[in-house]
Design a protein around this motif. Structure first.
Motif, PDB file in Angstrom:
ATOM      1  N   UNK A  29      12.891-107.574  14.144  1.00  0.00           N
ATOM      2  CA  UNK A  29      12.319-108.741  14.824  1.00  0.00           C
ATOM      3  C   UNK A  29      11.532-109.619  13.874  1.00  0.00           C
ATOM      4  N   UNK A  30      10.734-108.997  13.003  1.00  0.00           N
ATOM      5  CA  UNK A  30       9.981-109.768  12.006  1.00  0.00           C
ATOM      6  C   UNK A  30      10.930-110.454  11.033  1.00  0.00           C
ATOM      7  N   UNK A  31      11.987-109.747  10.622  1.00  0.00           N
ATOM      8  CA  UNK A  31      12.973-110.327   9.720  1.00  0.00           C
ATOM      9  C   UNK A  31      13.617-111.560  10.348  1.00  0.00           C
ATOM     10  N   UNK A  32      14.004-111.460  11.596  1.00  0.00           N
ATOM     11  CA  UNK A  32      14.627-112.595  12.271  1.00  0.00           C
ATOM     12  C   UNK A  32      13.639-113.738  12.472  1.00  0.00           C
ATOM     13  N   UNK A  33      12.414-113.399  12.836  1.00  0.00           N
ATOM     14  CA  UNK A  33      11.391-114.426  13.072  1.00  0.00           C
ATOM     15  C   UNK A  33      11.081-115.194  11.792  1.00  0.00           C
ATOM     16  N   UNK A  34      10.939-114.478  10.691  1.00  0.00           N
ATOM     17  CA  UNK A  34      10.612-115.134   9.428  1.00  0.00           C
ATOM     18  C   UNK A  34      11.805-115.873   8.826  1.00  0.00           C
ATOM     19  N   UNK A  35      13.004-115.374   9.067  1.00  0.00           N
ATOM     20  CA  UNK A  35      14.173-116.029   8.485  1.00  0.00           C
ATOM     21  C   UNK A  35      14.584-117.281   9.254  1.00  0.00           C
TER      22      UNK A  35
ATOM     23  N   UNK B 213      17.610-119.843   8.222  1.00  0.00           N
ATOM     24  CA  UNK B 213      18.654-120.233   9.168  1.00  0.00           C
ATOM     25  C   UNK B 213      18.612-121.711   9.551  1.00  0.00           C
ATOM     26  N   UNK B 214      17.453-122.226   9.904  1.00  0.00           N
ATOM     27  CA  UNK B 214      17.383-123.638  10.296  1.00  0.00           C
ATOM     28  C   UNK B 214      17.676-124.585   9.131  1.00  0.00           C
ATOM     29  N   UNK B 215      17.142-124.346   7.917  1.00  0.00           N
ATOM     30  CA  UNK B 215      17.543-125.233   6.805  1.00  0.00           C
ATOM     31  C   UNK B 215      19.039-125.174   6.502  1.00  0.00           C
ATOM     32  N   UNK B 216      19.645-123.980   6.563  1.00  0.00           N
ATOM     33  CA  UNK B 216      21.088-123.890   6.323  1.00  0.00           C
ATOM     34  C   UNK B 216      21.865-124.625   7.405  1.00  0.00           C
ATOM     35  N   UNK B 217      21.446-124.477   8.645  1.00  0.00           N
ATOM     36  CA  UNK B 217      22.121-125.188   9.732  1.00  0.00           C
ATOM     37  C   UNK B 217      21.983-126.695   9.568  1.00  0.00           C
ATOM     38  N   UNK B 218      20.776-127.141   9.213  1.00  0.00           N
ATOM     39  CA  UNK B 218      20.539-128.572   9.044  1.00  0.00           C
ATOM     40  C   UNK B 218      21.413-129.141   7.939  1.00  0.00           C
TER      41      UNK B 218
ATOM     42  N   UNK C 143      24.196-110.305   5.187  1.00  0.00           N
ATOM     43  CA  UNK C 143      24.459-108.986   5.773  1.00  0.00           C
ATOM     44  C   UNK C 143      23.167-108.361   6.313  1.00  0.00           C
ATOM     45  N   UNK C 144      22.063-108.537   5.589  1.00  0.00           N
ATOM     46  CA  UNK C 144      20.774-108.035   6.081  1.00  0.00           C
ATOM     47  C   UNK C 144      20.370-108.751   7.368  1.00  0.00           C
ATOM     48  N   UNK C 145      20.615-110.047   7.443  1.00  0.00           N
ATOM     49  CA  UNK C 145      20.308-110.786   8.667  1.00  0.00           C
ATOM     50  C   UNK C 145      21.217-110.356   9.817  1.00  0.00           C
TER      51      UNK C 145
END
Length: 137
Positions: free
Chosen positions: A39-45, A50-55, A81-83
């Protein structure tokens, strides 16, 4: 006056690090800890990766091609893979906790089995998505 029937609880004040290193956590505790870590990994990423890559991927075809080239690098694939693992473990463990909230599988043996199922399913799905990510098929 103290009641003689009340038993004094033992106090452990001299626990050392080697004793803690030898302590084996139950499978459900490992699942709980990894649920928090994922959960922390997803929250911090989310805001950092994720949002900069999507943008960048939706800005123009050129930036999409640059993200695609960047994502083909093996180190980037390991990060992805970690994500993927973080998402899949958090999802599977979240379903486990929802069933526990419904008072299903709260006894010790059922909790151990459901934690094993969480590990098995999340790792199997991670392997499947990892194989696809690394271009095996």
């Amino acid at each position: 006056m103290s009641d003689p029937a009340i038993k004094q609880r033992p106090q452990f004040r001299n626990i050392s690090v080697p004793q803690l290193m030898n302590y084996r956590l139950p499978l459900s505790a490992k699942s709980s800890i990894l649920h928090r870590v994922s959960g922390a990994l997803l929250f911090l990423s989310l805001p950092l990766v994720l949002l900069p890559l999507f943008e960048l991927s939706v800005t123009s075809p050129e930036t999409f091609a640059s993200i695609q080239a960047w994502a083909s690098h093996p180190v980037c694939k390991l990060v992805l893979l970690a994500l993927i693992w973080g998402y899949l473990h958090h999802f599977c463990a979240g379903i486990r906790y929802l069933t526990i909230d419904l008072h299903i599988g709260v006894d010790k043996e059922s909790a151990r089995k459901s934690a094993g199922i969480v590990f098995g399913v999340s790792l199997a799905l991670t392997v499947i998505f990892g194989l696809k990510l690394f271009g095996v098929w």
